[in-house]
Motif scaffolding. Sequence first.
Motif, PDB file in Angstrom:
ATOM      1  N   UNK A  24      23.011  12.310 -19.435  1.00 31.57           N
ATOM      2  CA  UNK A  24      23.673  12.811 -20.646  1.00 31.57           C
ATOM      3  C   UNK A  24      24.313  14.176 -20.371  1.00 31.57           C
ATOM      4  N   UNK A  25      23.591  15.062 -19.682  1.00 30.58           N
ATOM      5  CA  UNK A  25      24.142  16.369 -19.345  1.00 30.58           C
ATOM      6  C   UNK A  25      25.382  16.214 -18.464  1.00 30.58           C
ATOM      7  N   UNK A  26      25.300  15.340 -17.477  1.00 30.96           N
ATOM      8  CA  UNK A  26      26.431  15.094 -16.584  1.00 30.96           C
ATOM      9  C   UNK A  26      27.656  14.624 -17.363  1.00 30.96           C
ATOM     10  N   UNK A  33      27.353  12.074 -12.142  1.00 27.52           N
ATOM     11  CA  UNK A  33      25.907  12.114 -12.007  1.00 27.52           C
ATOM     12  C   UNK A  33      25.516  12.258 -10.536  1.00 27.52           C
ATOM     13  N   UNK A  34      26.317  11.716  -9.635  1.00 26.24           N
ATOM     14  CA  UNK A  34      26.006  11.845  -8.210  1.00 26.24           C
ATOM     15  C   UNK A  34      26.065  13.308  -7.765  1.00 26.24           C
ATOM     16  N   UNK A  35      26.961  14.084  -8.363  1.00 27.30           N
ATOM     17  CA  UNK A  35      27.035  15.518  -8.041  1.00 27.30           C
ATOM     18  C   UNK A  35      25.760  16.223  -8.492  1.00 27.30           C
ATOM     19  N   UNK A  42      18.585  18.422  -3.495  1.00 27.54           N
ATOM     20  CA  UNK A  42      18.739  19.376  -2.411  1.00 27.54           C
ATOM     21  C   UNK A  42      19.755  18.984  -1.368  1.00 27.54           C
ATOM     22  N   UNK A  43      20.529  17.949  -1.637  1.00 30.46           N
ATOM     23  CA  UNK A  43      21.563  17.527  -0.682  1.00 30.46           C
ATOM     24  C   UNK A  43      22.765  18.457  -0.734  1.00 30.46           C
ATOM     25  N   UNK A  44      23.011  19.024  -1.905  1.00 31.13           N
ATOM     26  CA  UNK A  44      24.088  19.999  -2.058  1.00 31.13           C
ATOM     27  C   UNK A  44      23.506  21.358  -1.711  1.00 31.13           C
ATOM     28  N   UNK A  45      23.861  21.867  -0.545  1.00 35.73           N
ATOM     29  CA  UNK A  45      23.269  23.114  -0.063  1.00 35.73           C
ATOM     30  C   UNK A  45      23.769  24.328  -0.824  1.00 35.73           C
ATOM     31  N   UNK A  46      24.956  24.229  -1.407  1.00 33.70           N
ATOM     32  CA  UNK A  46      25.530  25.357  -2.116  1.00 33.70           C
ATOM     33  C   UNK A  46      26.299  24.841  -3.334  1.00 33.70           C
ATOM     34  N   UNK A  47      25.598  24.594  -4.449  1.00 35.48           N
ATOM     35  CA  UNK A  47      26.277  24.077  -5.633  1.00 35.48           C
ATOM     36  C   UNK A  47      27.377  25.034  -6.090  1.00 35.48           C
TER      37      UNK A  47
END
Length: 80
Positions: A24-26, A33-35, A42-47
């Motif tokens: 819902x937030x996405x 949602x994948x982002x 923790x796959x995105x090291x630098x959001x």
Amino acid sequence: MTIREAVAKRILLLCDEQNITINKLSTKAGVTQSTVDSILKGKSKNPGVCTIKKLCDASDITIIDFFDHPLFVNLDIDLN
């Protein structure tokens, strides 16, 4: 705790506070949602700041409110 862990926990807290799901937030933020899942896992090291800003806008808080939280005190720097 690292910055990326603090960001992930803060996003989860926002969802809990508003009693909404990550999906819902996405959707409200216009972020895939994948982002968001990537940030949470923790796959995105630098959001990106733009992504965080969109999530804040969807949560009706400022980016200052997002980072003005005890989670962001005494963070470890993640150099990897």
